[in-house]
Design an enzyme around this catalytic site. Structure first.
Site, PDB file in Angstrom:
ATOM      1  N   SER A   1       0.801  -1.234   0.000  1.00 28.19           N
ATOM      2  CA  SER A   1       0.000   0.000   0.000  1.00 28.19           C
ATOM      3  C   SER A   1       0.830   1.279   0.000  1.00 28.19           C
ATOM      4  O   SER A   1       0.286   2.358  -0.216  1.00 28.19           O
ATOM      5  CB  SER A   1      -0.916   0.028   1.220  1.00 28.19           C
ATOM      6  OG  SER A   1      -1.885  -0.982   1.101  1.00 28.19           O
TER       7      SER A   1
ATOM      8  N   LYS B   1       0.488   3.392  -2.940  1.00 26.93           N
ATOM      9  CA  LYS B   1      -0.670   4.286  -3.094  1.00 26.93           C
ATOM     10  C   LYS B   1      -0.271   5.757  -2.981  1.00 26.93           C
ATOM     11  O   LYS B   1      -0.966   6.627  -3.517  1.00 26.93           O
ATOM     12  CB  LYS B   1      -1.734   3.945  -2.047  1.00 26.93           C
ATOM     13  CG  LYS B   1      -2.339   2.563  -2.234  1.00 26.93           C
ATOM     14  CD  LYS B   1      -3.192   2.125  -1.036  1.00 26.93           C
ATOM     15  CE  LYS B   1      -3.710   0.700  -1.270  1.00 26.93           C
ATOM     16  NZ  LYS B   1      -4.401   0.148  -0.092  1.00 26.93           N
TER      17      LYS B   1
ATOM     18  N   TYR C   1      -3.065  -2.273 -10.624  1.00 25.46           N
ATOM     19  CA  TYR C   1      -3.095  -2.092  -9.171  1.00 25.46           C
ATOM     20  C   TYR C   1      -2.265  -3.176  -8.470  1.00 25.46           C
ATOM     21  O   TYR C   1      -1.426  -2.878  -7.614  1.00 25.46           O
ATOM     22  CB  TYR C   1      -4.549  -2.111  -8.683  1.00 25.46           C
ATOM     23  CG  TYR C   1      -4.696  -2.110  -7.190  1.00 25.46           C
ATOM     24  CD1 TYR C   1      -4.492  -0.941  -6.450  1.00 25.46           C
ATOM     25  CD2 TYR C   1      -5.012  -3.272  -6.488  1.00 25.46           C
ATOM     26  CE1 TYR C   1      -4.622  -0.939  -5.069  1.00 25.46           C
ATOM     27  CE2 TYR C   1      -5.142  -3.279  -5.105  1.00 25.46           C
ATOM     28  CZ  TYR C   1      -4.946  -2.111  -4.402  1.00 25.46           C
ATOM     29  OH  TYR C   1      -5.053  -2.110  -3.035  1.00 25.46           O
TER      30      TYR C   1
ATOM     31  N   TYR D   1      -5.192   3.085   7.765  1.00 26.22           N
ATOM     32  CA  TYR D   1      -6.526   2.486   7.844  1.00 26.22           C
ATOM     33  C   TYR D   1      -7.237   2.942   9.118  1.00 26.22           C
ATOM     34  O   TYR D   1      -7.192   4.118   9.448  1.00 26.22           O
ATOM     35  CB  TYR D   1      -6.447   0.944   7.742  1.00 26.22           C
ATOM     36  CG  TYR D   1      -5.512   0.500   6.655  1.00 26.22           C
ATOM     37  CD1 TYR D   1      -5.747   0.897   5.331  1.00 26.22           C
ATOM     38  CD2 TYR D   1      -4.391  -0.264   6.919  1.00 26.22           C
ATOM     39  CE1 TYR D   1      -4.883   0.505   4.311  1.00 26.22           C
ATOM     40  CE2 TYR D   1      -3.532  -0.654   5.906  1.00 26.22           C
ATOM     41  CZ  TYR D   1      -3.779  -0.259   4.607  1.00 26.22           C
ATOM     42  OH  TYR D   1      -2.934  -0.629   3.626  1.00 26.22           O
TER      43      TYR D   1
ATOM     44  N   VAL E   1       1.004  -3.749   3.978  1.00 22.95           N
ATOM     45  CA  VAL E   1       0.960  -5.058   4.646  1.00 22.95           C
ATOM     46  C   VAL E   1       2.206  -5.894   4.402  1.00 22.95           C
ATOM     47  O   VAL E   1       2.397  -6.943   5.022  1.00 22.95           O
ATOM     48  CB  VAL E   1      -0.279  -5.908   4.261  1.00 22.95           C
ATOM     49  CG1 VAL E   1      -1.564  -5.294   4.803  1.00 22.95           C
ATOM     50  CG2 VAL E   1      -0.353  -6.118   2.771  1.00 22.95           C
TER      51      VAL E   1
END
Lengths: 306, 306, 306, 306
Positions: B63, B66, B190, B242, B260
């Protein structure tokens, strides 16, 4: 930087925004304000201050009081407080019961209603009686703003009479044993500190301790230790504007806390505290023009924690 | 400040934490790491850098990618992007569908999976083909880290094979017309950028533009204008971890983004970028020891944006 | 009772209702019907039947097909089926993902989309190939209605092309391992049986087994054992109309199942099966005039299971 | 059919089930029962009755009282009642606030707590005072069971003292203006009728009006018109057992209503009323052995509305 000039520019540019949004109407007494009012105050750590508009006019501080009560409770209980109220954005409106039910009566953070009611409940457990608790809260703020403040009896009674949603929150938390005192006592104090009346100038002064690692820059009194002061600021950034907190961080870039009375406070760490007032609210319950004014301020000054 | 000494202290103090938590197991390929690994890199704007542990070992950035794709999309689409992905904390786990359904397919922010899938979809619309889009992403990061990087074929295939939850998110957004390209094309890209392999040192260097108003401090290349760079930072603070974002802001006090794969990057505006790596995750899906190491770092250095 | 006279009365009284509601528009092909159509068929166990309106005209049976596929799966798997799909009202719209996420991919009941997709998946596991599975479903219904039926290619293709929400449901359940076959295969069959074209008369005849303890009253063929037939009826009562199931039970008082094509079937145990058709839907996705017609029917005949 | 023999068979077969589940413990007074008790009563429309176990022992009827108060309110207000309480399964536990918040204070049905509180509130509006309202409820039931009944002071006080969740529900509905009287008055009556003590035999007799189109089969007194009686039955079927209502319909196939005191009533329309008692509850809050006994009863007798 010439802050007075900046305030004057903002004042001029903000005029078209003053007609947008709606004054809080969930309690009748809150509606009785001049809807088009605007005020802004900037107080620096060095004692200089800049003001514009009706900066002496008192308004109902509402949820801004949650910053003071949380500061008090954090200094008293430290980490023990985290078991009863978390520090996570809720992603939900300020008075939602949904999350509280899923999460077994532990509110997401001290700046949504449920969290502030728990915070007030911890203060009542510490100070024992309703009167002493409210007196302690009042004293805390009086010392910060160096003036005597008081709550508005009419707004307080209006809150009491129409506070069914807050009663529902408190009852739900009581059912999970996260309210330790009788619901009505805790809510009386909560409604009272939400009904406190302060001016833009008073609020800006009162928030300086959070720009100064927890220490009043004038009196040098320590209200919070340095690390806790930073935590209050981080909470204001992530949770200070209910489910518009991310938007405020994105556009303004400063820790801040709004109230449905129309006030917003913001902190520039190590520099200043700001207060802006304009009673018309956007759909998320935050002052529309107040938010815009703070956006203008950070664009013009390039001040940002990021 | 002697950052190398600080890193050494952290390295010692973090040892007991390295056994806590669990390596990501939702895709088989991610499990094949040394669970007890630890690395930390600090890169300052002036070009000096400090490293400890396995800081040269590459891991799956997941992530953290991102941040790069959102930076690219923000520079391309500017405000138009906000209609398709918001900037509000979700208050929910990273792959939740609930909120996405209530909110008609508009993800809360670009750092939850749904939001990053939309971001990727906007890049695909811009660069037209899968290959060109992934090449553009890869180039963007290559220029930032000054080294050639690549994705891990095995992890990528594992993502493809087990990515039913992400497929559900993409399908749901497609049903609301918030995915414009064929689902499988958008997801291929992605999954590919999530499978990029980088070391702690490479990630720390690559994030320096966010500590420097969007400009690479070495090459002076502008990746984002100043105001957008601040917005990326604000999003990392409010949404970077998150539903543990508030906790990270509260305890670490810096904008950051976790993956992660076990990596976390953090920014000290105007000063430095940090990367920490340790693959065991806490219950929220963030590196356990990584989070602790950053807490130690900000306690020791008193660095904080608050 | 003179059922033909009753049908004629209903036909007259229902006229003003035929303009109310909207034809399903989530897939283009479904829109191409005569919006003002109305038909009703009553088939008794003794073989007599009564019909009115366009009772020979075929329409897309949509979710009514879920009754047939669930009957098949229940007879094959018996109680084993309950582990993969429950029998509880959802209290939510027919295609909601929320509950499915909270409840780990186990749909509430076989009459919401998620549940029917799981049911179809179990049939595919049993009959091995797409073709054989659809053939088995088709045969099951052919034998019940004693006429050859087929699916509409145009509606089927439209479902395939616009079925992103159903794809999201299937992907989410796959992520919880509650879909055992490849998503696209299961969905192909699901979309195909939803696209079956049948007339009011055919559907009324086909449902007689549920009014007769699982046995076809004409051929004496056993489709379900008696206890399972009752269970299908109970599910139609509690879950047959999505989040308007309670309303239907309250006002009509019979087990029933609706489809967004505009059809509704209803059962009077030990007496008859009814089908009504009118394509304009109410806000809950059930035929508006169809529901009203069934209310009129039970008021006039005093037939009710209560 | 020899019902006494059937009851004896059930009594024997149910023995192993009597140790399963847990007595309601949310209020202390409810815990003081004999956990292993079992009783069952069958009362036919012709006046014959069959009983087994401790059928004369009184227990707290709890939510079964909701059937009586809803019958009263329906006869007084008719369709006007539907604006304040719906007739749809909730799909949620009996005391959930979530749905109530989304749905603006209108409870899903009169058999969840929120709905029953609204029903009680409408009775208070009709009968004006707390005393007269409770007297009217008490009279209604006295006439049905032909014996004098009363509430248990200790249970009532326990409910009052621990009813924070119900207080939360009432406050939330008050905030939406769906409670018209002072919360504490409405709750006093609600807690009082939940604390009524009745035996299995008394409850079975009292429910006969619902098996007989609203008319007491003995006295011929009309309690509800025929169509309303059917609606109460349909509500018991779809909503009588909270989020296990579908399961009860599926396995038992009769309209029924359970209470956390351990009682369950069930109706065989046009034939009989049944009451079963056993205080250990399953995870959904319904009597474990009671549910099993009713399953055995409908398997043995083939009685079912389906």
């Amino acid at each position: 930087m010439n802050y007075q000039t900046i305030l004057e520019e903002i004042y001029e540019q903000i005029q078209p925004e003053l007609q947008i949004g709606k004054v809080a109407n969930y309690i009748p007494a809150l509606k009785e304000v001049n809807a088009d009012d605007f005020a802004m105050s900037i107080h620096l750590l060095d004692g200089t201050s800049y003001n514009i508009g009706s900066y002496n006019k008192k308004f109902s501080i509402q949820s801004i009081s949650k910053v003071f009560t949380f500061s008090m409770a954090l200094e008293i209980y430290s980490k023990k407080l985290y078991k009863r109220v978390w520090h996570e954005p809720s992603g939900n409106p300020f008075n939602s019961l949904v999350q509280l039910e899923y999460e077994k009566g532990i509110p997401r953070n001290p700046f949504i209603n449920a969290g502030a009611i728990v915070t007030t409940d911890t203060l009542l457990s510490h100070y024992k009686t309703e009167d002493k608790t409210f007196e302690a809260i009042n004293n805390f703020i009086n010392r910060l703003c160096k003036e005597k403040i008081d709550f508005d009896e009419k707004i307080y009674n209006s809150e009491l009479k129409h506070g069914f949603r807050n009663q529902a929150l408190a009852s739900l938390m009581k059912s999970f044993n996260n309210i330790k005192n009788p619901i009505n006592k805790t809510l009386n104090i909560y409604f009272k500190h939400c009904s406190l009346m302060m001016s833009c100038e008073q609020l800006a002064t009162s928030m300086l301790y959070l720009a100064n690692h927890g220490i009043d820059p004038k009196t040098k009194e320590i209200y919070l230790n340095s690390s806790r002061a930073k935590r209050v600021n981080s909470l204001m950034l992530t949770c200070g504007h209910y489910d518009a907190s991310g938007d405020f961080a994105f556009h303004v870039g400063l820790p801040g806390k709004s109230g449905v009375g129309g006030g917003i406070v913001a902190i520039v760490p190590k520099k200043m505290a700001i207060c802006v007032y304009s009673p018309r609210l956007n759909s998320k319950g935050n002052s529309h023009a107040g938010t815009k004014a703070l956006e203008l301020f950070t664009s013009k000054t390039k001040l940002s924690i990021f």
